[in-house]
Scaffold this motif. Structure first.
Motif, PDB file in Angstrom:
ATOM      1  N   TYR A 222       8.439   6.112   2.158  1.00 54.14           N
ATOM      2  CA  TYR A 222       7.502   6.439   1.090  1.00 54.14           C
ATOM      3  C   TYR A 222       6.821   7.771   1.359  1.00 54.14           C
ATOM      4  O   TYR A 222       6.546   8.135   2.514  1.00 54.14           O
ATOM      5  N   ASP A 223       6.509   8.486   0.291  1.00 53.01           N
ATOM      6  CA  ASP A 223       5.763   9.739   0.369  1.00 53.01           C
ATOM      7  C   ASP A 223       4.272   9.426   0.243  1.00 53.01           C
ATOM      8  O   ASP A 223       3.797   9.046  -0.821  1.00 53.01           O
ATOM      9  N   LEU A 224       3.546   9.594   1.342  1.00 58.66           N
ATOM     10  CA  LEU A 224       2.114   9.302   1.364  1.00 58.66           C
ATOM     11  C   LEU A 224       1.255  10.567   1.348  1.00 58.66           C
ATOM     12  O   LEU A 224       0.057  10.514   1.590  1.00 58.66           O
ATOM     13  N   SER A 225       1.857  11.689   1.048  1.00 60.81           N
ATOM     14  CA  SER A 225       1.139  12.966   1.160  1.00 60.81           C
ATOM     15  C   SER A 225       0.015  13.119   0.146  1.00 60.81           C
ATOM     16  O   SER A 225      -0.879  13.953   0.329  1.00 60.81           O
ATOM     17  N   SER A 226       0.022  12.309  -0.917  1.00 60.95           N
ATOM     18  CA  SER A 226      -1.074  12.397  -1.890  1.00 60.95           C
ATOM     19  C   SER A 226      -2.379  11.869  -1.315  1.00 60.95           C
ATOM     20  O   SER A 226      -3.465  12.197  -1.817  1.00 60.95           O
ATOM     21  N   LEU A 227      -2.292  11.029  -0.265  1.00 58.91           N
ATOM     22  CA  LEU A 227      -3.500  10.501   0.380  1.00 58.91           C
ATOM     23  C   LEU A 227      -4.238  11.637   1.079  1.00 58.91           C
ATOM     24  O   LEU A 227      -3.763  12.170   2.085  1.00 58.91           O
ATOM     25  N   ARG A 228      -5.389  12.000   0.546  1.00 62.76           N
ATOM     26  CA  ARG A 228      -6.244  13.003   1.207  1.00 62.76           C
ATOM     27  C   ARG A 228      -7.291  12.223   1.984  1.00 62.76           C
ATOM     28  O   ARG A 228      -8.308  11.798   1.438  1.00 62.76           O
TER      29      ARG A 228
ATOM     30  N   VAL B 233       0.845  -1.201   0.000  1.00 63.67           N
ATOM     31  CA  VAL B 233       0.000   0.000   0.000  1.00 63.67           C
ATOM     32  C   VAL B 233       0.876   1.245   0.000  1.00 63.67           C
ATOM     33  O   VAL B 233       0.648   2.181  -0.778  1.00 63.67           O
ATOM     34  N   CYS B 234       1.899   1.264   0.843  1.00 58.94           N
ATOM     35  CA  CYS B 234       2.808   2.415   0.887  1.00 58.94           C
ATOM     36  C   CYS B 234       3.478   2.641  -0.468  1.00 58.94           C
ATOM     37  O   CYS B 234       3.558   3.774  -0.960  1.00 58.94           O
ATOM     38  N   ARG B 235       3.955   1.569  -1.067  1.00 58.48           N
ATOM     39  CA  ARG B 235       4.650   1.689  -2.347  1.00 58.48           C
ATOM     40  C   ARG B 235       3.731   2.233  -3.425  1.00 58.48           C
ATOM     41  O   ARG B 235       4.110   3.131  -4.205  1.00 58.48           O
ATOM     42  N   LEU B 236       2.512   1.712  -3.488  1.00 52.73           N
ATOM     43  CA  LEU B 236       1.575   2.131  -4.528  1.00 52.73           C
ATOM     44  C   LEU B 236       1.082   3.556  -4.320  1.00 52.73           C
ATOM     45  O   LEU B 236       0.903   4.305  -5.292  1.00 52.73           O
ATOM     46  N   VAL B 237       0.846   3.945  -3.083  1.00 52.82           N
ATOM     47  CA  VAL B 237       0.420   5.322  -2.815  1.00 52.82           C
ATOM     48  C   VAL B 237       1.490   6.289  -3.300  1.00 52.82           C
ATOM     49  O   VAL B 237       1.206   7.302  -3.950  1.00 52.82           O
ATOM     50  N   ASP B 238       2.742   5.967  -3.016  1.00 57.63           N
ATOM     51  CA  ASP B 238       3.863   6.810  -3.439  1.00 57.63           C
ATOM     52  C   ASP B 238       3.988   6.811  -4.964  1.00 57.63           C
ATOM     53  O   ASP B 238       4.066   7.866  -5.605  1.00 57.63           O
ATOM     54  N   ALA B 239       3.983   5.629  -5.567  1.00 59.00           N
ATOM     55  CA  ALA B 239       4.238   5.518  -7.003  1.00 59.00           C
ATOM     56  C   ALA B 239       3.113   6.094  -7.853  1.00 59.00           C
ATOM     57  O   ALA B 239       3.364   6.718  -8.897  1.00 59.00           O
ATOM     58  N   GLU B 240       1.861   5.884  -7.421  1.00 62.12           N
ATOM     59  CA  GLU B 240       0.712   6.279  -8.238  1.00 62.12           C
ATOM     60  C   GLU B 240       0.010   7.535  -7.737  1.00 62.12           C
ATOM     61  O   GLU B 240      -0.998   7.951  -8.309  1.00 62.12           O
ATOM     62  N   LYS B 241       0.538   8.125  -6.681  1.00 63.25           N
ATOM     63  CA  LYS B 241      -0.049   9.340  -6.100  1.00 63.25           C
ATOM     64  C   LYS B 241      -1.535   9.126  -5.791  1.00 63.25           C
ATOM     65  O   LYS B 241      -2.425   9.860  -6.237  1.00 63.25           O
ATOM     66  N   VAL B 242      -1.786   8.096  -5.019  1.00 68.17           N
ATOM     67  CA  VAL B 242      -3.142   7.683  -4.674  1.00 68.17           C
ATOM     68  C   VAL B 242      -3.816   8.733  -3.799  1.00 68.17           C
ATOM     69  O   VAL B 242      -3.212   9.247  -2.847  1.00 68.17           O
ATOM     70  N   THR B 243      -5.067   9.025  -4.111  1.00 65.72           N
ATOM     71  CA  THR B 243      -5.855   9.990  -3.334  1.00 65.72           C
ATOM     72  C   THR B 243      -6.529   9.330  -2.135  1.00 65.72           C
ATOM     73  O   THR B 243      -6.601   9.914  -1.055  1.00 65.72           O
ATOM     74  N   GLN B 244      -7.051   8.118  -2.348  1.00 64.43           N
ATOM     75  CA  GLN B 244      -7.754   7.413  -1.276  1.00 64.43           C
ATOM     76  C   GLN B 244      -7.588   5.923  -1.460  1.00 64.43           C
ATOM     77  O   GLN B 244      -7.461   5.425  -2.580  1.00 64.43           O
ATOM     78  N   ALA B 245      -7.592   5.202  -0.328  1.00 65.34           N
ATOM     79  CA  ALA B 245      -7.504   3.745  -0.328  1.00 65.34           C
ATOM     80  C   ALA B 245      -8.557   3.206   0.629  1.00 65.34           C
ATOM     81  O   ALA B 245      -9.164   3.956   1.400  1.00 65.34           O
TER      82      ALA B 245
END
Length: 502
Positions: free
Chosen positions: A268-274, A237-249
């Motif tokens: 990992y950069d998870l800042s795209s998760l709003r 989950v961390c890897r994909l959020v970072d790689a794909e700039k995921v908004t929500q999971a």
């Protein structure tokens, strides 16, 4: 026909309106909306060649995959019904689904999770099906194809998706949802979650569950990006959020804590998760979201039969009722057993009607009649209308156990326990559990010798593992109210408690 809109129609429009947007990401698979539309058209042709026509069923045996969305959209294109099976179920449970749904085609993925029934001759391999479809000379969406209408017809109740509900009466039932209901629910969710173009959703929760499916389809409707991973794994989950700039999971409670632990070193950069605010560590890694959905901690009341959420706490900030207010596309009434609405402040059954509701259960005419009594869908749950008009969820009319994020209905576990040759009678209750909120406890009367371990193993081999008893208590007899167990007496005698809504 000009007034109808299906999931297939939504995809076809995105293929023209969003030609450069990535629709799907799944491992090495990356598809734009035109590419996804072309694959779905070819897949629909391949299914049609196997006898899948309007009203026929297609069953998926496997974990999360872009195949789930593709098969659903292909069935929408054919007017057929798609069902993603619960891959966590036992072989016996899966066999029940196959026999009950009588699908024209069963498709599986090559994975351990889908293996129990994969040796059957009638199970199709998805990779082979797609390869065959890709090799065939089928029209692409750029070429109009009168044999492949974008809509199965004007009836908004024509089902496209079947999701099996928990076995509250001893067996599961397939709730049928139409394109119209799913798109109506997505519209409400888009508003409450304030989803915008560019929204990217990580499908890490089970797609046989309406909680993940509703966000997958809302993301499709807004023209966003659906990212797929087989199941929840905190590192992935961390890897994909970072790689794909995921908004929500699909994340809650313990899953969020696991992600925080996996990213403790901030790899990992998870800042795209709003996302919803959860803890200091989580909020520092992500971007707390100010939408009504996230401000309300994703609160509300829902079930599969209403498309997901019936009420949203985000539509009622500061409300007295902790389930909030109904979606703008439904009506909710709190009804007594005679069908009359009870006064505010009194408890009755939560009943509903409107655009997001299901079209009934597959092959359950008597249950459908019961559930639609007086012209309202009867949810089977108790609620109360508060003085400010909002709704409070009290609890299920039929007792339910909530273990982790899974619903366990005593009747289903009791049925399996009673099938053991040493069991004379059995009842199942929920007991407080520090980790899982509730644990399953079996109270059993024996007619022959059997150990607690024997009984647990008997259930484990026939039901999903989370449904097996964690505790077993042997008694002389089961107290009854009429023909049913006296659950209140059982709770008092054996430590029951922590039920949903209590």
């Amino acid at each position: 026909m000009i007034h109808s809109l299906t999931l297939s129609d939504v995809l076809a429009e995105h293929a023209r309106s969003r030609p450069q947007v990535t629709a799907v990401v799944d491992g090495e698979v990356r598809l734009s909306y035109p590419e996804l539309d072309a694959r779905v058209t070819r897949l629909a042709r391949a299914l049609k060649g196997r006898g899948v026509t309007a009203g026929e069923r297609v069953l998926w045996l496997g974990q999360n995959s872009h195949a789930v969305l593709e098969l659903l959209l292909a069935c929408s294109r054919l007017g057929a019904i798609f069902c993603p099976a619960n891959w966590r179920q036992s072989t016996d449970e899966l066999r029940f689904v196959v026999e009950d749904l009588a699908p024209a085609v069963v498709v599986w993925e090559r994975s351990e999770a889908a293996a129990p029934l994969a040796t059957e001759a009638w199970v199709e391999d998805y990779a082979a099906l797609v390869e065959e479809a890709s090799a065939a000379e089928f029209p692409t969406p750029a070429t109009p194809d009168p044999a492949m209408p974008g809509s199965p017809g004007p009836d908004d109740t024509v089902p496209v998706l079947a999701l099996y509900t928990a076995a509250f009466d001893g067996r599961p039932n397939a709730a049928l949802l139409s394109s119209a209901a799913l798109l109506a629910h997505s519209t409400s969710l888009l508003v409450v979650r304030q989803m915008e173009p560019g929204f990217t959703f990580l499908n890490n929760g089970p797609l046989f569950h309406v909680g993940t499916m509703m966000f997958c389809l809302a993301t499709l409707q807004i023209g966003g990006t659906n990212v797929f991973t087989p199941s929840f794994d905190a590192d992935e989950v961390c890897r994909l959020v970072d790689a794909e700039k995921v908004t929500q999971a699909f994340l809650f409670g313990q899953m969020i804590d696991a992600v925080v632990a996996a990213n403790a070193e901030r790899k990992y950069d998870l800042s795209s998760l709003r996302f919803v605010s959860h803890s200091t560590e989580w909020d520092e890694m992500t971007t707390p979201n100010d939408s009504p959905w996230c401000r309300s901690k994703m609160g509300g009341y829902g079930q599969t039969e209403v498309g997901g959420m019936l009420t949203f706490l985000g539509l009622a900030p500061g409300a007295a009722g902790f389930a909030g207010r109904p979606s703008p596309l439904v009506q909710v009434r709190i009804l007594a057993a005679d069908g009359n609405e009870v006064p505010s402040g009194e408890v009755g059954e939560i009943c509903a009607r409107g655009k997001t509701l299901f079209s009934g259960y597959f092959a359950r005419p008597e249950l459908n009649a019961q559930k639609s009594l007086y012209g309202w869908h009867h949810t089977g749950d108790l609620g109360r209308r508060e003085p400010d008009g909002t709704i409070t969820f009290i609890g299920p009319k039929l007792r339910m156990i909530k273990s982790g994020n899974e619903n366990v209905y005593p009747a289903e576990v009791e049925r399996v326990l009673k099938s053991h040759p040493a069991v004379a009678d059995a009842a199942v209750i929920g007991v407080p559990d520090e980790r899982w909120h509730q644990a399953v406890k079996a109270v059993v009367a024996l007619k022959a010798e059997a150990s607690a371990e024997d009984l647990v193993e008997h259930v484990r081999t026939r039901l999903a593992s989370y449904k097996k008893p964690r505790h077993v208590e042997i008694v002389e007899s089961i107290p009854k109210k009429g023909f049913t167990p006296d659950y209140d007496a059982l709770d008092a005698a054996h430590g029951g408690g922590n039920y949903p809504g209590a």
